[in-house]
Design a protein around this motif. Structure first.
Motif, PDB file in Angstrom:
ATOM      1  N   PRO A 187       0.815  -1.230   0.000  1.00 50.98           N
ATOM      2  CA  PRO A 187       0.000   0.000   0.000  1.00 50.98           C
ATOM      3  C   PRO A 187       0.840   1.268   0.000  1.00 50.98           C
ATOM      4  O   PRO A 187       0.524   2.238  -0.703  1.00 50.98           O
ATOM      5  CB  PRO A 187      -0.827  -0.124   1.288  1.00 50.98           C
ATOM      6  N   GLN A 188       1.926   1.276   0.766  1.00 47.01           N
ATOM      7  CA  GLN A 188       2.791   2.448   0.826  1.00 47.01           C
ATOM      8  C   GLN A 188       3.511   2.669  -0.492  1.00 47.01           C
ATOM      9  O   GLN A 188       3.623   3.793  -0.982  1.00 47.01           O
ATOM     10  CB  GLN A 188       3.801   2.304   1.963  1.00 47.01           C
ATOM     11  N   LEU A 189       3.995   1.584  -1.082  1.00 44.32           N
ATOM     12  CA  LEU A 189       4.695   1.698  -2.365  1.00 44.32           C
ATOM     13  C   LEU A 189       3.774   2.284  -3.426  1.00 44.32           C
ATOM     14  O   LEU A 189       4.161   3.190  -4.178  1.00 44.32           O
ATOM     15  CB  LEU A 189       5.210   0.331  -2.796  1.00 44.32           C
ATOM     16  N   LEU A 190       2.543   1.786  -3.488  1.00 46.51           N
ATOM     17  CA  LEU A 190       1.605   2.275  -4.491  1.00 46.51           C
ATOM     18  C   LEU A 190       1.284   3.747  -4.283  1.00 46.51           C
ATOM     19  O   LEU A 190       1.225   4.527  -5.242  1.00 46.51           O
ATOM     20  CB  LEU A 190       0.329   1.443  -4.452  1.00 46.51           C
ATOM     21  N   ALA A 191       1.085   4.137  -3.051  1.00 46.74           N
ATOM     22  CA  ALA A 191       0.709   5.521  -2.762  1.00 46.74           C
ATOM     23  C   ALA A 191       1.841   6.501  -3.037  1.00 46.74           C
ATOM     24  O   ALA A 191       1.593   7.630  -3.482  1.00 46.74           O
ATOM     25  CB  ALA A 191       0.271   5.637  -1.303  1.00 46.74           C
ATOM     26  N   GLU A 192       3.090   6.075  -2.810  1.00 50.68           N
ATOM     27  CA  GLU A 192       4.212   7.003  -2.870  1.00 50.68           C
ATOM     28  C   GLU A 192       4.971   6.980  -4.193  1.00 50.68           C
ATOM     29  O   GLU A 192       5.835   7.828  -4.416  1.00 50.68           O
ATOM     30  CB  GLU A 192       5.177   6.710  -1.715  1.00 50.68           C
ATOM     31  N   SER A 193       4.668   6.038  -5.074  1.00 45.75           N
ATOM     32  CA  SER A 193       5.390   5.926  -6.346  1.00 45.75           C
ATOM     33  C   SER A 193       4.680   6.702  -7.450  1.00 45.75           C
ATOM     34  O   SER A 193       3.445   6.761  -7.492  1.00 45.75           O
ATOM     35  CB  SER A 193       5.518   4.461  -6.772  1.00 45.75           C
ATOM     36  N   GLU A 194       5.450   7.275  -8.350  1.00 41.58           N
ATOM     37  CA  GLU A 194       4.905   7.927  -9.540  1.00 41.58           C
ATOM     38  C   GLU A 194       4.710   6.923 -10.674  1.00 41.58           C
ATOM     39  O   GLU A 194       3.771   7.027 -11.461  1.00 41.58           O
ATOM     40  CB  GLU A 194       5.839   9.044 -10.005  1.00 41.58           C
ATOM     41  N   VAL A 195       5.649   5.980 -10.770  1.00 42.69           N
ATOM     42  CA  VAL A 195       5.593   4.937 -11.791  1.00 42.69           C
ATOM     43  C   VAL A 195       5.772   3.593 -11.096  1.00 42.69           C
ATOM     44  O   VAL A 195       6.692   3.421 -10.292  1.00 42.69           O
ATOM     45  CB  VAL A 195       6.695   5.118 -12.851  1.00 42.69           C
ATOM     46  N   VAL A 196       4.892   2.637 -11.397  1.00 44.52           N
ATOM     47  CA  VAL A 196       4.930   1.314 -10.777  1.00 44.52           C
ATOM     48  C   VAL A 196       5.098   0.258 -11.860  1.00 44.52           C
ATOM     49  O   VAL A 196       4.459   0.334 -12.919  1.00 44.52           O
ATOM     50  CB  VAL A 196       3.658   1.044  -9.958  1.00 44.52           C
ATOM     51  N   ALA A 213      -6.923   2.007  -5.876  1.00 42.48           N
ATOM     52  CA  ALA A 213      -7.303   3.214  -5.146  1.00 42.48           C
ATOM     53  C   ALA A 213      -6.092   3.796  -4.420  1.00 42.48           C
ATOM     54  O   ALA A 213      -5.921   5.023  -4.361  1.00 42.48           O
ATOM     55  CB  ALA A 213      -8.421   2.896  -4.152  1.00 42.48           C
ATOM     56  N   GLN A 214      -5.236   2.919  -3.895  1.00 38.35           N
ATOM     57  CA  GLN A 214      -4.002   3.381  -3.243  1.00 38.35           C
ATOM     58  C   GLN A 214      -3.049   3.994  -4.259  1.00 38.35           C
ATOM     59  O   GLN A 214      -2.362   4.987  -3.967  1.00 38.35           O
ATOM     60  CB  GLN A 214      -3.338   2.209  -2.518  1.00 38.35           C
TER      61      GLN A 214
END
Length: 302
Positions: A187-196, A213-214
């Motif tokens: 969840p943190q990675l998804l919320a804080e990344s610009e590109v995944v 949603a995250q």
């Protein structure tokens, strides 16, 4: 030496590797098209004791049980886990049939594909630009979901270009963290990344509506997995958010999407497998031949 080796479909071996097959079997038969159904697979295998196949066909229990002389199945495609394989490995094992597959042969091409598409998006080369002005990879917040071989290669390349790399994986990767990559819960990675980037094994689906949603709006998702790493319907709903972009090299990597999905302006699909390069076929061929030699040595020692 095998009595008869059959490639039931095109298996992407280079010509010299096809010639080498004759050193491993008294008779070699290479089919140049994909079998239409299980009956055709059984017919092609016939009395062979060794079979090669690629990712375009499956050898399920009902096929294997009807090939009584079979002793070796060589997968000329990625084998990540028994559960995701296109061969019923459990059935083969019960019948004393050895199954060997390959992996990590087309990853360099995938890294080049990622760099090409990401730079195009950041600078607006041949596609709408991600932000209001061109930006570099330097300082870009990148999240890698699945830090296996291909995920690590993508992470290394983008880190070399100046990106800030975070990763999520089933297991922590001390060597990656020592190199400056940061582990984050999903969840943190998804919320804080610009590109995944999703770099997952086949049939591993990690992203649903909650995860998208995250991830939120204004973000970019690359899927470099063999299949979708997400619920495809949830992906489509996420792409309705402003500023979102999705990249995949083949249509199969998007999963079962609605008609018209690939016509969306924020969906970018080359529809060409990025890993299928000249160099990848050479490496694939070496690994397939090495597996055959391993299988023959084992049979000689029985």
């Amino acid at each position: 030496m095998f009595e008869k080796l059959v490639a039931i479909e095109p298996v992407s071996l280079i010509p010299s590797a096809e010639e080498k097959l004759h050193d491993y079997a008294k008779e070699v038969v290479l089919y140049r098209d994909v079998p239409a159904d299980d009956e055709e697979i059984v017919r092609r295998v016939g009395d062979a004791d060794a079979v090669l196949l690629s990712y375009t066909s499956r050898m399920e229990k009902n096929v294997i049980e009807r090939c009584p002389k079979l002793r070796y199945i060589g997968m000329c495609c990625s084998l990540y886990s028994e559960e995701s394989a296109n061969v019923d490995i459990a059935c083969a094992r019960q019948r004393g049939i050895q199954v060997l597959g390959i992996r990590d042969y087309g990853d360099r091409g995938v890294v080049e594909y990622v760099l090409h598409e990401l730079i195009g998006l950041l600078h607006g080369f041949g596609m709408p630009m991600l932000r209001d002005e061109p930006v570099e990879i330097t300082g870009l917040k990148v999240g890698i979901v699945g830090l296996g071989v291909s995920g690590k290669m993508i992470a290394d390349a983008l880190q070399f270009m100046g990106a800030e790399i975070s990763y999520y994986s089933r297991t922590r990767k001390p060597e990656a963290e020592a190199a400056g990559m940061c582990y984050k819960p999903l969840p943190q990675l998804l919320a804080e990344s610009e590109v995944v980037f999703t770099c997952l094994n086949k049939n591993v689906l990690l992203l649903g509506d909650a995860e998208f949603a995250q991830l939120g709006e204004g973000k970019v998702l690359f899927n470099t997995s063999i299949g979708p790493g997400f619920d495809s319907a949830a992906l489509e709903r996420w792409l309705d958010k402003p500023g979102t972009h999705f990249f995949c090299d083949t249509k199969a990597a998007a999963g079962p999407v609605a008609e018209g999905f690939f016509e969306r302006e924020n969906v970018h699909c080359a529809n060409v497998s990025a890993g299928r390069t000249k160099q990848a076929f050479v490496l694939l061929s070496k690994k397939v031949l090495a597996n055959i030699e391993t299988a023959l040595r084992k049979q000689e020692n029985l």
